[in-house]
Every structure is written in structure tokens, then in C-alpha cells.
Enzyme design. Structure first.
Site, mmCIF file in Angstrom:
data_model
loop_
_atom_site.group_PDB
_atom_site.id
_atom_site.type_symbol
_atom_site.label_atom_id
_atom_site.label_comp_id
_atom_site.label_asym_id
_atom_site.label_seq_id
_atom_site.Cartn_x
_atom_site.Cartn_y
_atom_site.Cartn_z
ATOM 1 N N ASP A 62 0.515 -1.131 -0.272
ATOM 2 C CA ASP A 62 0.114 0.266 0.372
ATOM 3 C C ASP A 62 0.972 1.325 0.045
ATOM 4 O OD1 ASP A 62 -2.499 1.347 0.223
ATOM 5 O OD2 ASP A 62 -1.912 1.858 2.816
ATOM 6 N N LEU A 63 -0.005 2.527 -0.392
ATOM 7 C CA LEU A 63 1.564 3.502 -0.734
ATOM 8 C C LEU A 63 0.552 4.366 0.783
ATOM 9 C CD1 LEU A 63 3.094 5.618 -1.776
ATOM 10 C CD2 LEU A 63 0.895 6.667 -3.129
ATOM 11 N N ASP A 64 -0.233 4.997 0.846
ATOM 12 C CA ASP A 64 -0.504 6.585 2.190
ATOM 13 C C ASP A 64 -0.614 5.311 3.367
ATOM 14 O OD1 ASP A 64 -0.995 8.961 0.719
ATOM 15 O OD2 ASP A 64 -2.600 7.408 -0.942
ATOM 16 N N LYS A 82 -10.150 -1.777 -2.900
ATOM 17 C CA LYS A 82 -10.416 -2.369 -1.089
ATOM 18 C C LYS A 82 -12.047 -2.171 -0.230
ATOM 19 C CE LYS A 82 -5.375 -1.235 -1.512
ATOM 20 N NZ LYS A 82 -4.181 -0.942 -0.337
ATOM 21 N N THR A 133 -1.980 1.094 -4.522
ATOM 22 C CA THR A 133 -3.337 1.952 -3.771
ATOM 23 C C THR A 133 -4.643 1.831 -4.636
ATOM 24 O OG1 THR A 133 -3.183 4.304 -2.928
ATOM 25 C CG2 THR A 133 -2.175 3.526 -5.360
ATOM 26 N N SER A 134 -5.181 2.696 -3.143
ATOM 27 C CA SER A 134 -6.881 3.154 -3.938
ATOM 28 C C SER A 134 -6.087 5.055 -4.224
ATOM 29 C CB SER A 134 -7.599 3.003 -2.383
ATOM 30 O OG SER A 134 -7.774 1.794 -1.470
ATOM 31 N N ASP A 136 -1.376 -0.765 6.109
ATOM 32 C CA ASP A 136 -1.762 -0.245 7.201
ATOM 33 C C ASP A 136 -3.394 0.580 7.921
ATOM 34 O OD1 ASP A 136 -2.362 3.190 6.816
ATOM 35 O OD2 ASP A 136 -2.725 2.134 5.454
#
Length: 223
Positions: free
Chosen positions: A9-11, A138, A106-107, A163
């Protein structure tokens, strides 16, 4: 356990974008008369369009899409305070050195995700999955299944690093082993993840002779 690739995931996992997210969505909430606390408790890990459809239920799709475009522009242009999270750069560099495949899943949309990735100064992934590439975001498994497919790997051989509660569910729903990083204590199915870490600095990865890799938690933080 032995695996073949990583799906990040990114953020909140690789990048600290929380100040930007809170500014953008709080400002949006002010314009629509919705408390920031209500918005921020819902949006994390989800596609922006999903959150907008939730808070704008009953409004036209045209109105929702117009708000999405406005919000996307605000988030893509605001990179003040964005930084790589502790251990993120070092881990990605190590994976590249070991020639272990990895992707970002990522979303976020392309403008937002690419702006944050660049602002954080992270290495370029082999595969970059964004919201535009999946119909169901997601916590559905689609994004992580696509990430594994793009790496030419089975989902079960890819480790998801997440996260947010929605992302953890997405990884588990895809059949991937999941590592939770700084995840909320009340996240559903948290007991099913392989590791729970405070930071990526605590993650150790070693490559095996057969090309697979093992991962484990650092037992003692280096000072």
C-alpha cells in the site's frame, strides 16, 4: 515463510500523507456540512470515489464525479508535509538489491498517487496499481490480485504490506499473507496477519537460493 514478491500500500504504509488527506477531506466536509471526524473515520484505505458515494448518497453520479475531480486536483497539487515513512526507502532499496519483485497497490488515483510517490522520493516500482485499474476497490481483493498478476506471481506467494483496515481485509481476501504496519488495534481480522509492526524499520527480508525470500520481525531495534 517463503514468498516471491511484495505488494505495498502507499498512503500510511510507505508514505506519510496524513496531513494532506486531512486537509483535503476536512475542507470538503466544511463545504458539505459534514464533520471532519465522521469523514476521517471512514475514508482511510478506500478509493476517494467510494467515500464520496457514501457521503453523497442520493445525489447524482454527475455531481459525485464533479466533486471527485475537484478533490483529486486538490490532493494531487498539495504535497506539503509528505514524506517517506521510517524504513520505507531502505526496505525498497534492499528489495531492489536482492532482485525481489515488488509493486505499489494503492486506492489513490494516478495524479494523487504519483504526486505523493514522487514527493516522498521513493524508488520506482515495477508495477504501480491505482484506482483507475480496478472496478472494486479495497476491501475487495481486486487490486491485490491484479498487482500479483502484473508481477506474474500467484497471489498466495505475494506479501501484502498494509496499514488500513480496508487494505488488510483486501490482502486477506486476495489470499495473500499480510503484514500490518501501524494498523488500528480494532482492525477486523487483525489476528490473521503474519506480522504486526510499528514501522517498516522492524521488517527484515532475506533471499533464499531458490529465489524465494523469508521475512521476519527485527527482535531488537538498532540505535
Amino acid at each position: 515463510m517463503k514468498c516471491r514478491g511484495f505488494l505495498f500500500d502507499l498512503d500510511g504504509t510507505l508514505v506519510d500523507s496524513l496531513p494532506v488527506v486531512e486537509r483535503a477531506w476536512s475542507n470538503w466536509g466544511k463545504r458539505h456540512g459534514i464533520a471532519a471526524e465522521e469523514i476521517l473515520s471512514f475514508i482511510h484505505g478506500k478509493q476517494a470515489i467510494t467515500s464520496l458515494r457514501h457521503f453523497m448518497a442520493g445525489q447524482s453520479e454527475a455531481a459525485i464525479q464533479a466533486e471527485f475531480t475537484r478533490l483529486e486536483q486538490a490532493e494531487a497539487e498539495d504535497t506539503d508535509g509528505i514524506r517517506a515513512l521510517p524504513g520505507a526507502k531502505a526496505l525498497l532499496v534492499r528489495l531492489n538489491d536482492l532482485q525481489i519483485p515488488w509493486a505499489i497497490v494503492t486506492s489513490g488515483s494516478i495524479p494523487v498517487a504519483h504526486a505523493r510517490h514522487k514527493a516522498a522520493g521513493l524508488p520506482q516500482p515495477e508495477v504501480f496499481i491505482t484506482a483507475e485499474q480496478v472496478t472494486r476497490g479495497k476491501p475487495e481483493p481486486d487490486a491485490y490480485l491484479l498487482g500479483a498478476k502484473k508481477l506474474d506471481l500467484a497471489a498466495a506467494s505475494c506479501v501484502v504490506v498494509e496499514d488500513a483496515a480496508a487494505g488488510i481485509l483486501s490482502g486477506l481476501n486476495a489470499g495473500c499473507p499480510v503484514i500490518a504496519v501501524n494498523a488500528p488495534a480494532d482492525a477486523p481480522r487483525l489476528n490473521e496477519v503474519r506480522l504486526q509492526l510499528a514501522t517498516l524499520e522492524d521488517l527484515l527480508v532475506d533471499k533464499q537460493q531458490d529465489g524465494s525470500f523469508t521475512f521476519r520481525q527485527r527482535t531488537q531495534r538498532l540505535v
